[in-house]
Design a protein around this motif. Structure first.
Motif, mmCIF file in Angstrom:
data_model
loop_
_atom_site.group_PDB
_atom_site.id
_atom_site.type_symbol
_atom_site.label_atom_id
_atom_site.label_comp_id
_atom_site.label_asym_id
_atom_site.label_seq_id
_atom_site.Cartn_x
_atom_site.Cartn_y
_atom_site.Cartn_z
ATOM 1 N N UNK A 77 99.067 60.534 99.141
ATOM 2 C CA UNK A 77 99.550 59.952 100.386
ATOM 3 C C UNK A 77 98.612 58.863 100.869
ATOM 4 N N UNK A 78 99.134 57.903 101.617
ATOM 5 C CA UNK A 78 98.299 56.763 102.055
ATOM 6 C C UNK A 78 98.429 56.452 103.541
ATOM 7 N N UNK A 79 98.994 57.366 104.316
ATOM 8 C CA UNK A 79 99.081 57.156 105.766
ATOM 9 C C UNK A 79 97.670 57.032 106.324
ATOM 10 N N UNK A 80 97.452 56.094 107.242
ATOM 11 C CA UNK A 80 96.159 55.818 107.886
ATOM 12 C C UNK A 80 95.165 55.144 106.934
ATOM 13 N N UNK A 81 95.606 54.671 105.785
ATOM 14 C CA UNK A 81 94.701 53.990 104.860
ATOM 15 C C UNK A 81 94.987 52.494 104.855
ATOM 16 N N UNK A 82 93.936 51.701 104.654
ATOM 17 C CA UNK A 82 94.084 50.258 104.540
ATOM 18 C C UNK A 82 93.798 49.467 105.795
ATOM 19 N N UNK A 83 93.525 50.147 106.904
ATOM 20 C CA UNK A 83 93.354 49.447 108.184
ATOM 21 C C UNK A 83 91.949 48.917 108.417
ATOM 22 N N UNK A 84 90.949 49.576 107.828
ATOM 23 C CA UNK A 84 89.566 49.185 108.087
ATOM 24 C C UNK A 84 88.953 48.598 106.820
ATOM 25 N N UNK A 85 88.561 47.319 106.898
ATOM 26 C CA UNK A 85 88.070 46.624 105.712
ATOM 27 C C UNK A 85 86.832 47.276 105.123
ATOM 28 N N UNK A 110 86.253 50.303 104.782
ATOM 29 C CA UNK A 110 86.579 51.554 104.094
ATOM 30 C C UNK A 110 87.464 51.330 102.861
ATOM 31 N N UNK A 111 87.895 50.087 102.663
ATOM 32 C CA UNK A 111 88.868 49.851 101.592
ATOM 33 C C UNK A 111 88.309 50.133 100.207
ATOM 34 N N UNK A 112 87.039 49.890 100.006
ATOM 35 C CA UNK A 112 86.450 50.179 98.703
ATOM 36 C C UNK A 112 86.565 51.655 98.352
ATOM 37 N N UNK A 113 86.214 52.521 99.302
ATOM 38 C CA UNK A 113 86.325 53.958 99.087
ATOM 39 C C UNK A 113 87.784 54.383 98.941
ATOM 40 N N UNK A 150 89.040 53.425 95.558
ATOM 41 C CA UNK A 150 88.423 54.324 94.575
ATOM 42 C C UNK A 150 89.069 55.701 94.616
ATOM 43 N N UNK A 151 89.444 56.170 95.804
ATOM 44 C CA UNK A 151 90.071 57.487 95.933
ATOM 45 C C UNK A 151 91.452 57.498 95.289
ATOM 46 N N UNK A 152 92.238 56.456 95.533
ATOM 47 C CA UNK A 152 93.564 56.371 94.900
ATOM 48 C C UNK A 152 93.412 56.327 93.386
#
Length: 282
Positions: free
Chosen positions: A17-25, A27-30, A33-35
């Motif tokens: 799931x990816x809800x709440x992901x992608x909003x903070x630059x 945190x995008x690296x982590x 990597x998690x996906x």
């Protein structure tokens, strides 16, 4: 690993799931990597939506999947209710495809019911499928009455899935909806399968019963909650994590077999519903 059938295609029963992901630059690296860690652990399904961060989640997914063979993935996207008309759905589908940087979605969901007639949305989804830009279409946040209404509409019997809130603290869909979907060969997708807190006033991951079972299996309580959610074979769970190790553990939950005794103990602590209740929605 347990699997779920979408028509003639089998996919692992734990996705991403990816809800709440992608909003903070920062945190995008982590998050990327998690996906990627989840995919490398065996996940095929990635669930996103145009609503999530106004497209930021879709863009994140697009970056994360670049290193993988697209044909090995099963990508789910969703259209907002106000965009699910014959005129608007094609435009929003194209925009989502561009953000994810893919030519097609394996499953495209009507995110929740809005004011556009359901028959028009079904017609728009059917038309999108004929173009090849989506392989299947489905719905989200539909209860039993909604599903029965859907199947009564021309083309509605082509629905390929329904995605609803489902976890150990929110079992309402077990009363009638999930068995109805099994009878109609419609997979059930569980969002928030580990819960964000629960209606018993405690964190499910700190429940003594869940901790005891987790210790017995030498896994985390999150993994027990996920293994429980997919125990019946018709549920695809889509947990979200921004931590690569946690994402890997999520996918590995599909290999955990809970015994009949363990399931009975869980039922004693978190009873199954005995009456119909309004659909839980986040």
């Amino acid at each position: 690993m347990k699997t779920v059938m979408f028509g003639d295609q089998s996919v692992p029963a734990i996705g991403i799931g990816t809800w709440h992901m992608g909003d903070k630059s920062n945190r995008q690296g982590d998050e990327i990597a998690a996906i990627q860690a989840g995919i490398e652990a065996g996940a095929q399904v990635i669930d996103t939506a145009e609503m999530y961060g106004n497209g930021n989640s879709e863009r994140l997914v697009g970056k994360a999947i670049k290193k993988f063979n697209r044909q090995d993935l099963f990508i789910i996207d969703k259209v907002l209710p106000e965009n699910a008309s014959l005129a608007q759905l094609p435009k929003h589908l194209e925009a989502s495809l561009r953000r994810v940087d893919t030519d097609y979605f394996d499953l495209y969901l009507y995110h929740w019911r809005g004011s556009i007639p359901l028959s028009e949305t079904v017609e728009a989804l059917q038309a999108a499928q004929t173009t090849g830009k989506i392989k299947r279409w489905g719905v989200s946040n539909f209860d039993l009455m909604d599903m029965e209404e859907l199947l009564a509409i021309s083309g509605g019997n082509n629905v390929a899935a329904n995605e609803d809130l489902y976890n150990l603290g929110s079992r309402g869909t077990e009363y009638d909806l999930q068995s109805w979907q099994v009878d109609h060969h419609i997979p059930f997708i569980a969002y928030t399968p580990v819960a964000q807190g629960d209606r018993f006033g405690q964190d499910l991951t700190t429940n003594s019963t869940i901790l005891e079972i987790a210790n017995r299996h030498d896994v985390t309580p999150y993994q027990i909650l996920l293994a429980w959610s997919i125990r019946n074979g018709n549920v695809l769970a889509i947990p979200q994590s921004s931590n690569p190790q946690h994402a890997t553990e999520n996918i590995n939950s599909g290999d955990i077999e809970l015994s009949a005794k363990e399931l009975s103990i869980i039922d004693d602590n978190f009873p199954a519903p005995t009456t119909h209740a309004p659909l839980d929605i986040l």
